[in-house]
Design an enzyme around this catalytic site. Structure first.
Site, PDB file in Angstrom:
ATOM      1  N   GLY A 396      33.943  36.768  43.832  1.00  0.00           N
ATOM      2  CA  GLY A 396      34.747  37.526  44.786  1.00  0.00           C
ATOM      3  C   GLY A 396      35.756  38.401  44.075  1.00  0.00           C
ATOM      4  N   PRO A 397      36.398  39.292  44.820  1.00  0.00           N
ATOM      5  CA  PRO A 397      37.383  40.210  44.225  1.00  0.00           C
ATOM      6  C   PRO A 397      38.623  39.461  43.747  1.00  0.00           C
ATOM      7  CG  PRO A 397      37.346  40.429  46.621  1.00  0.00           C
ATOM      8  CD  PRO A 397      36.208  39.531  46.269  1.00  0.00           C
ATOM      9  N   PRO A 398      39.446  40.097  42.903  1.00  0.00           N
ATOM     10  CA  PRO A 398      40.650  39.433  42.399  1.00  0.00           C
ATOM     11  C   PRO A 398      41.669  39.186  43.506  1.00  0.00           C
ATOM     12  CG  PRO A 398      40.107  41.392  41.089  1.00  0.00           C
ATOM     13  CD  PRO A 398      39.262  41.430  42.318  1.00  0.00           C
ATOM     14  N   GLY A 401      42.254  33.970  45.598  1.00  0.00           N
ATOM     15  CA  GLY A 401      42.548  32.541  45.476  1.00  0.00           C
ATOM     16  C   GLY A 401      41.426  31.699  44.923  1.00  0.00           C
ATOM     17  N   SER A 720      23.896  52.795  47.840  1.00  0.00           N
ATOM     18  CA  SER A 720      24.408  52.657  49.205  1.00  0.00           C
ATOM     19  C   SER A 720      25.004  53.947  49.776  1.00  0.00           C
ATOM     20  CB  SER A 720      25.458  51.535  49.259  1.00  0.00           C
ATOM     21  OG  SER A 720      26.564  51.842  48.449  1.00  0.00           O
ATOM     22  N   LYS A 763      32.883  45.974  52.584  1.00  0.00           N
ATOM     23  CA  LYS A 763      32.886  47.350  53.059  1.00  0.00           C
ATOM     24  C   LYS A 763      33.456  47.451  54.476  1.00  0.00           C
ATOM     25  CE  LYS A 763      28.929  48.761  50.219  1.00  0.00           C
ATOM     26  NZ  LYS A 763      27.506  49.135  50.212  1.00  0.00           N
TER      27      LYS A 763
END
Length: 813
Positions: A396-398, A401, A720, A763
């Site tokens: 997952g993104p920074p 958690g 995409s 997105k």
């Protein structure tokens, strides 16, 4: 043969002035060989009287021909000896039946004894008397004639049966000589002269009597030998006794030698140890205390046989080393690591699923998929009792958690927590450790962490695994293959430890931002759990539950009552942050708290409610605005949705056509190959279907087309943006604008089909954050949208399409 008796020639005894013997009742006899074997002087036979004074002996038997020195202690015996010495020097020597009796009576004496001649009588300084007697003939007591002042008896002499040319007897005599010689050799207390004396005795009868007298047997057995008339039978009994004595001597010698060898070894070791100690003290170093302390620690360790054996070898090596030698610290540090590792030390898991769920919910908002997986693992562990830990990978993104979630999982299942950062790691030895012979060698990060946490089943976070590098020093990703394989990590080998260590009970949790950067073989071992970014509603909840209380406490505002409404928090989130996680939001809240702390320090009070105007005053004007999507609404511009490792993002695609061209297509904006191909595909499709969309086909040969995607410093790639590129080109050629607040994502084909893409949740949330109101995407992506909490995307219209015709109809005004 008696080991406490010595042998010496008659001349030596005769020359002694004093014989140091014991009193008669305690004495030990010293058999002596006569001047001649026949027992007579000058070979003349002296007449033996019929009546003789008797001399009782308590602890020996006198045999014919044998010379004995005796210390006489009893008054009766002294008188008998003195009277006999003054007359014919003959006395009858008999043994007592019971040696304990002090004053023997007639019944205490045996019937058969030996006539003895007093060779020498010596008066001792203490008043005692020592005599040297020589046995002459065997006799039998016929009658006791007197018992006062001493015993007198009438006797009859006993003769040995004569043997002539008996080969068996000769063999027996030879065997007796050999057995006696062997016994003398095995008895260290007997002088070597005894063996020489034996060899020089030629009279068989005297040999038997001499050996019998020196036999280490009981008085009863010796008396039995004396009473046998047949010399051959006496020799046979003597052989049996010698055989027994030889066996005893051999056994005693064996035990003595063994004991001596053990004592010698102990003494040798002791002396060597003392010498080593002295040498060490002289050199100025002593490691005895360190070694003993290590051995004491090792006593309480529960570890495998291989580990114990390796430790003992190391201790032995350490004991032989001086602390100043270079290898001493190498061996010491290796043993210290072995003692510090928690070999069989495990924490007890918490199997209360409700309590675990409560802890997870309190620590993190949302993330239902991860929480469900952890509770499933706990449930299986509770039912089965033991299982191999899964290798979970949070992608997952920074700032969402992932790392803190690992700590929360450790608290929920009551395990210890340790984190290993892998970002920028490029040396395989960081995982497997260095060989301990190298200078500065140390174990790998995995064992170092377990050593620090003192538990063999912690929750171990391997952070940022997608940022592991590799170079000429090795590939850490390949070393991690063994660590992160449940089928192999029960025998993880560390180069420094030089031993296998069980990692199968460790719950490994791997975190990463980009799955594509993880080595395929390593990725195959991981159980991937996608953690997408947070919606605005989730961020508000996280800020209210976790971030605000943390920042209030950090800035000394914990006890002050002031309120920040959800609307104010939403303004901070939408106008001052653009992220999937909450790190930037945390920083903005920290800025607000610092300002409030300054205000309170100056004025001594705060407003009860923080308004939107206060936020603008503290943080400045809005950093982000949704108006850009309205003002940029012109022909040839479309809004696309992109996925980045920090979450979803918005990108503009601008298209411009120029006259007097040759139909060239120019692409700018730092685009990747896939994105360039998507632009070419869109251009070809539009050219092939120009009439369908009301476009003059000749325009494609007369005009040049330029496609640009802003933020040229940022690399962009992926399929995409296909339908967005197609929409922007169609808008430019038809001069029809794209709908405002509309974004789209999807891959295009030459047949005009719209294909599904990934990263839908990121997105969609990015579109929601940006204030967009409508999205176009492939119909096959509907399942991805359904996984998003519908409350988070309320007010956002999503159009599902299958063809480019549908996209054009929806997008162009």
């Amino acid at each position: 043969m008696s080991e406490n008796l010595t042998f010496c020639p008659m001349k030596e005894i005769m020359s002694q002035k004093i014989y140091l013997g014991s009193p008669e009742d305690e004495m030990e006899f010293m058999p002596i060989i006569p001047l001649n074997e026949d027992g007579g002087e000058n070979s003349e036979e002296q007449a033996i009287p019929v009546e003789l004074p008797l001399l009782p002996l308590r602890n020996t038997v006198l045999f014919p021909g044998v010379v004995l020195p005796i210390t006489v202690g009893r008054d009766k015996s002294i008188k008998a000896v003195n009277d006999a010495y003054r007359s014919d020097k003959m006395v009858g020597v008999v043994s007592q039946k019971d040696s304990v009796v002090e004053e023997p009576s007639v019944s205490d004496l045996v019937d058969i004894g030996t006539v003895a001649k007093i060779v020498k009588l010596i008066k001792m300084p203490d008043g005692g008397t020592t005599i040297i007697i020589q046995g002459k003939k065997r006799f039998k007591i016929d009658e006791i004639t007197s018992d006062d002042p001493y015993f007198k008896a009438k006797i009859s002499l006993l003769e040995d049966d004569e043997l002539k040319n008996d080969a068996d007897f000769d063999a027996m005599v030879s065997s007796i000589k050999e057995l006696a010689a062997q016994i003398i050799q095995l008895s260290p207390n007997l002088p070597s002269e005894a063996s020489i004396i034996l060899k020089n005795i030629e009279n068989p009868s005297f040999l038997i009597h001499f050996v019998s007298s020196n036999l280490n047997s009981t008085i009863v057995e010796k008396q039995r030998l004396l009473e046998i008339n047949n010399i051959k039978a006496r020799a046979e009994v003597l052989m049996n006794l010698l055989q027994t004595e030889l066996q005893y001597a051999e056994l005693k010698n064996k035990v003595t030698n063994k004991t001596r060898a053990e004592l010698d070894k102990q003494q040798k070791d002791y002396f060597l140890q003392q010498q080593m100690k002295a040498i060490k003290e002289e050199l100025g170093g002593d490691n005895v205390a360190e070694v003993k302390e290590m051995q004491k620690k090792a006593e309480g360790k529960i570890w495998s046989a291989a580990a114990k054996d390796l430790f003992n070898k190391g201790i032995e090596k350490l004991e032989r080393m001086h602390p100043s030698t270079p290898d001493y610290s190498v061996v010491y540090n290796h043993l210290d690591l072995m003692l510090d590792l928690p070999w069989e030390d495990y924490t007890k898991d918490q199997y209360d699923l409700k309590k675990a769920k409560k802890i997870l919910d309190n620590d993190h908002y949302g993330m239902d998929k991860v929480k469900e997986r952890i509770l499933e693992y706990l449930a299986v562990l509770k039912l089965k009792g033991d299982m191999k830990s899964p290798i979970l990978c949070f992608i997952g993104p920074p700032g969402i958690g992932k790392t803190s979630l690992g700590k929360s999982i450790a608290n929920a299942i009551n395990r210890k927590y340790v984190r290993v950062s892998l970002g920028g790691l490029h040396d395989e030895s960081e995982i497997r450790g260095h060989r301990k012979t190298y200078i500065g060698a140390m174990p790998g990060r995995i064992l170092q962490s377990i050593r620090k946490i003192k538990s063999s089943n912690p929750v171990m976070i391997l952070d940022e695994i997608d940022k592991v590098g590799n170079d000429f020093r090795g590939d850490p990703s390949s070393a991690l293959l063994e660590v992160l394989d449940p089928e192999q990590n029960n025998n993880f080998y560390d180069n420094y430890l030089e031993l296998e260590y069980d990692l199968s009970k460790v719950l490994f949790i791997v975190t990463a931002n980009n799955l594509q950067n993880i080595q395929p073989a390593l990725r195959d071992r991981l159980e991937i759990i996608d953690l997408s970014g947070y919606a605005i509603e989730e961020k508000i909840e996280i800020a209210r539950r976790h971030l605000l209380p943390k920042q209030k406490e950090a800035h000394g505002l914990k006890d002050l009552n002031f309120k920040i409404s959800d609307a104010v928090l939403e303004k901070v989130i939408t106008d001052y942050t653009r992220e999937s996680g909450v790190r930037d939001l945390d920083r903005q809240l920290a800025s607000i708290m610092r300002n409030l702390a300054k205000t309170y320090a100056i004025k001594g009070s705060l407003k009860p409610t923080i308004s939107r105007g206060d936020i603008t005053r503290i943080l400045g004007k809005s950093r982000f605005s949704n108006e850009i999507y309205k003002t940029a609404n012109m022909a040839g511009v479309a809004v696309g949705l992109a996925w980045t490792y920090v979450g979803g993002d918005i990108l503009f695609i601008e298209t411009a056509t120029s006259d007097n061209g040759k139909g060239e297509l120019k692409l700018t904006g730092n685009l990747g190959n896939v994105m360039k191909e998507s632009a070419t595909t869109a251009m070809t499709y539009l050219q092939a279907n120009a009439k369908k969309y009301g476009i003059d086909p000749e325009l494609f040969t007369k005009k040049n087309v330029h496609i640009h995607i802003p933020e040229g410093a940022v690399p962009k790639d992926g399929p995409s943006a296909g339908i967005t590129l197609m929409t922007a080109l169609a808008s430019s050629f038809t001069n029809r604008r794209v709908k405002p607040y509309l974004a789209m994502t999807g891959e295009i084909t030459l047949r005009g089909q719209v294909l599904p893409v990934g990263g839908i949740k990121e997105k969609v949330l990015a579109a929601k954050r940006a204030g967009l109101k409508e999205i176009i995407m492939c119909a096959q992506n509907e399942k991805d949208v359904m996984e998003i909490d519908q409350n988070f995307i309320r007010g956002l219209k999503i159009n599902y399409v299958k063809t480019m015709q549908q996209v054009i109809d929806l997008a162009l005004v």
